[in-house]
Write an enzyme that holds these catalytic residues in place. Structure first.
Site, PDB file in Angstrom:
ATOM      1  N   THR A  45       4.391   2.044  11.166  1.00 46.72           N
ATOM      2  CA  THR A  45       4.503   3.421  11.046  1.00 46.72           C
ATOM      3  C   THR A  45       3.237   4.143  11.840  1.00 46.72           C
ATOM      4  O   THR A  45       3.190   5.389  12.048  1.00 46.72           O
ATOM      5  CB  THR A  45       4.445   3.609   9.651  1.00 46.72           C
ATOM      6  OG1 THR A  45       5.599   3.021   9.160  1.00 46.72           O
ATOM      7  CG2 THR A  45       4.614   5.092   9.248  1.00 46.72           C
ATOM      8  N   TYR A  58      11.863   8.721  10.735  1.00 49.86           N
ATOM      9  CA  TYR A  58      11.143   8.250  11.824  1.00 49.86           C
ATOM     10  C   TYR A  58      11.373   6.900  12.507  1.00 49.86           C
ATOM     11  O   TYR A  58      12.013   5.904  11.708  1.00 49.86           O
ATOM     12  CB  TYR A  58       9.689   8.312  11.557  1.00 49.86           C
ATOM     13  CG  TYR A  58       9.133   7.046  10.621  1.00 49.86           C
ATOM     14  CD1 TYR A  58       9.224   7.218   9.244  1.00 49.86           C
ATOM     15  CD2 TYR A  58       8.511   5.959  11.225  1.00 49.86           C
ATOM     16  CE1 TYR A  58       8.869   6.227   8.208  1.00 49.86           C
ATOM     17  CE2 TYR A  58       7.903   5.134  10.282  1.00 49.86           C
ATOM     18  CZ  TYR A  58       8.162   4.905   9.096  1.00 49.86           C
ATOM     19  OH  TYR A  58       7.775   4.059   8.280  1.00 49.86           O
ATOM     20  N   THR A 124       3.184  -1.742   7.763  1.00 47.15           N
ATOM     21  CA  THR A 124       2.672  -2.190   6.242  1.00 47.15           C
ATOM     22  C   THR A 124       3.639  -3.007   5.571  1.00 47.15           C
ATOM     23  O   THR A 124       3.070  -3.854   4.816  1.00 47.15           O
ATOM     24  CB  THR A 124       2.409  -1.042   5.776  1.00 47.15           C
ATOM     25  OG1 THR A 124       3.698  -0.152   5.525  1.00 47.15           O
ATOM     26  CG2 THR A 124       1.392   0.075   6.310  1.00 47.15           C
ATOM     27  N   ASP A 125       4.841  -3.277   6.262  1.00 47.12           N
ATOM     28  CA  ASP A 125       5.662  -4.053   5.212  1.00 47.12           C
ATOM     29  C   ASP A 125       5.461  -5.299   5.233  1.00 47.12           C
ATOM     30  O   ASP A 125       5.400  -6.119   4.561  1.00 47.12           O
ATOM     31  CB  ASP A 125       7.016  -3.895   5.981  1.00 47.12           C
ATOM     32  CG  ASP A 125       7.556  -2.604   5.682  1.00 47.12           C
ATOM     33  OD1 ASP A 125       7.177  -1.888   5.196  1.00 47.12           O
ATOM     34  OD2 ASP A 125       8.924  -2.466   6.217  1.00 47.12           O
ATOM     35  N   LYS A 197       1.432  -5.412  -0.519  1.00 43.28           N
ATOM     36  CA  LYS A 197       1.921  -4.012  -0.679  1.00 43.28           C
ATOM     37  C   LYS A 197       2.698  -3.890  -1.894  1.00 43.28           C
ATOM     38  O   LYS A 197       3.615  -4.991  -2.263  1.00 43.28           O
ATOM     39  CB  LYS A 197       2.993  -3.880   0.555  1.00 43.28           C
ATOM     40  CG  LYS A 197       3.524  -2.688   0.711  1.00 43.28           C
ATOM     41  CD  LYS A 197       4.348  -2.193   2.014  1.00 43.28           C
ATOM     42  CE  LYS A 197       4.699  -0.810   2.125  1.00 43.28           C
ATOM     43  NZ  LYS A 197       5.505  -0.366   3.229  1.00 43.28           N
ATOM     44  N   GLU A 316       5.061 -26.039 -17.858  1.00 40.72           N
ATOM     45  CA  GLU A 316       6.577 -26.180 -18.208  1.00 40.72           C
ATOM     46  C   GLU A 316       7.229 -26.754 -17.401  1.00 40.72           C
ATOM     47  O   GLU A 316       8.267 -27.289 -17.641  1.00 40.72           O
ATOM     48  CB  GLU A 316       7.202 -24.859 -18.299  1.00 40.72           C
ATOM     49  CG  GLU A 316       6.758 -23.803 -19.425  1.00 40.72           C
ATOM     50  CD  GLU A 316       7.664 -22.530 -19.618  1.00 40.72           C
ATOM     51  OE1 GLU A 316       8.861 -22.891 -20.126  1.00 40.72           O
ATOM     52  OE2 GLU A 316       7.211 -21.636 -19.290  1.00 40.72           O
TER      53      GLU A 316
HETATM   54  N1  ASP Z   1       8.555  -0.525   8.452  1.00 43.01           N
HETATM   55  C1  ASP Z   1       7.188   0.010   8.883  1.00 43.01           C
HETATM   56  C2  ASP Z   1       6.412  -1.258   9.137  1.00 43.01           C
HETATM   57  O1  ASP Z   1       6.247  -1.943   8.494  1.00 43.01           O
HETATM   58  C3  ASP Z   1       6.442   0.665   7.486  1.00 43.01           C
HETATM   59  C4  ASP Z   1       5.208   1.019   7.833  1.00 43.01           C
HETATM   60  O2  ASP Z   1       4.422   0.707   8.805  1.00 43.01           O
HETATM   61  O3  ASP Z   1       4.518   1.472   6.779  1.00 43.01           O
HETATM   62  O4  ASP Z   1       6.258  -1.330  10.702  1.00 43.01           O
END
Ligand code: ASP
Length: 359
Positions: A45, A58, A124-125, A197, A316
């Site tokens: 992103t 986007y 970020t994923d 995340k 357990e």
């Molecule tokens: N789907 C995007 C990615 O991981 C989300 C992001 O970058 O925030 O590339």
């Protein structure tokens, strides 16, 4: 020509040359003083582009690194920056292939000493997975920083430029050495081993749920507060690796049927990470299938679906009798990475368990 005029002329010329030299030296000193930071771009992103500043839709990974860098000219006051495009993907498409490419490139850059620190722009994923992979495979103790954004560069509330500036600031800080791979987002610095995340769309999505951030970036300064004692004692050399053993993740839930584990037994899978309930628990039916997997030589690693805490051995579950290992406090996706890398070298359960307790 009068002698004194000639003398004056020589003196003026001497002063001029001296001035030029000093200027050149000062320039040299200033450039030398700036650390060399290479930015490796992978997409995400932070390089996303949308149709309007107010709409959420986007496409990730569209904007090339040169354009991203030109939007944050302030970084050139902090470092001598070079950009390189490694991939242009949304990080949901991150793969072992790109991880290996990235890790090899970083090791190469540090080996030839062409950078003092590396910043990676990333979606970020799966940033937390890349952070763990690099933490375990980059053989140098120079700073490696992952950075991303939750809003695309075209959005009104875009967070990428500030995050990128902060990441370069962390890269340029002499205090960032020996910290392993870190993630810089939202004015916080996280240990790559712990970070995850936690919120689907918020800019404050990253957390280290068990231990918190290790530092803050604010007002042009980086301040560190904590450092992990678990940063990799052991590193995995992937400089010649082209693929990794297959490891899959199975999610635990009430009344789960064993079909997903059984389906894996018909594949070439070498390891299963089980994202168990509570302290890594499974019901009787799934337990039976996991035991079958273990008897076939597949390494079963218990992790958790709770999102924090650690899995304890022999509570357990009788791990010794079943031949299971535990992922300690690594979440399932991070456990998968350590298991893949461990399986590259050994299938000895005790050694693999020890890798989990040492990392
Ligand atoms: N789907 C995007 C990615 O991981 C989300 C992001 O970058 O925030 O590339």
């Amino acid at each position: 020509m009068n002698n004194s005029i000639l003398k004056k002329g020589v003196l003026v010329l001497f002063m001029f040359v001296l001035g030029l030299q000093t200027q050149a030296q000062t320039k040299n000193i200033t450039t030398k003083a700036l650390p060399r930071v290479t930015i490796l771009a992978t997409g995400g992103t932070i390089a996303g582009s949308g149709e309007s500043a107010t709409k959420a839709a986007y496409t990730a990974g569209k904007v090339p690194i040169d354009i991203l860098l030109s939007a944050v000219p302030q970084i050139h006051d902090l470092a001598k920056v070079k950009g390189e495009q490694i991939a242009q993907i949304g990080s949901q498409d991150m793969s072992v292939e790109v991880w290996l490419k990235l890790s090899k490139r970083i090791n190469e850059i540090f080996k030839e000493n062409s950078a003092d620190a590396i910043v990676i722009t990333h979606g970020t994923d799966t940033m937390e997975e890349t952070a763990t992979f690099l933490d375990l495979t980059v053989m140098f103790d120079k700073p490696v920083i992952l950075v991303g954004a939750m809003r695309p560069s075209t959005a009104m509330s875009q967070d990428g430029n500030k995050n990128l500036l902060d990441a370069v600031m962390v890269a340029a800080s002499p205090n960032s050495k020996d910290k392993g791979v870190v993630v810089v987002m939202n004015e916080l610095v996280f240990d790559g081993r712990d970070v995850t995340k936690t919120i689907t769309t918020s800019t404050s999505t990253f957390q280290s749920r068990n231990f918190g951030p290790i530092g803050l970036v604010y007002d042009g300064k980086v301040s560190y507060y904590y450092q992990s004692l678990r940063n990799p004692v052991k590193k995995f050399d992937v400089t010649k690796t082209t693929s990794l053993p297959q490891v899959e993740i199975i999610y635990g839930y009430a009344d789960a049927s064993p079909v997903t584990v059984d389906a894996l037994l018909t594949t070439n899978v070498k390891g299963i990470v089980y994202a168990g309930m509570g302290n890594g628990n499974f019901n009787a039916a799934v337990g039976k299938s996991l035991e079958n997997a273990s008897k076939k030589g597949i390494i079963v690693c218990r992790s958790n679906r709770a999102g924090s805490g650690r899995i304890t051995l022999l509570n357990e579950v009788d791990d010794a009798a079943l031949g299971f290992v535990v992922g300690d406090d690594l979440n399932p996706q991070k456990s998968r990475i350590l298991l893949m890398l461990s399986l590259m070298e050994t299938s000895d359960r005790a050694k693999i368990q020890s890798n989990f307790f040492k990392y």
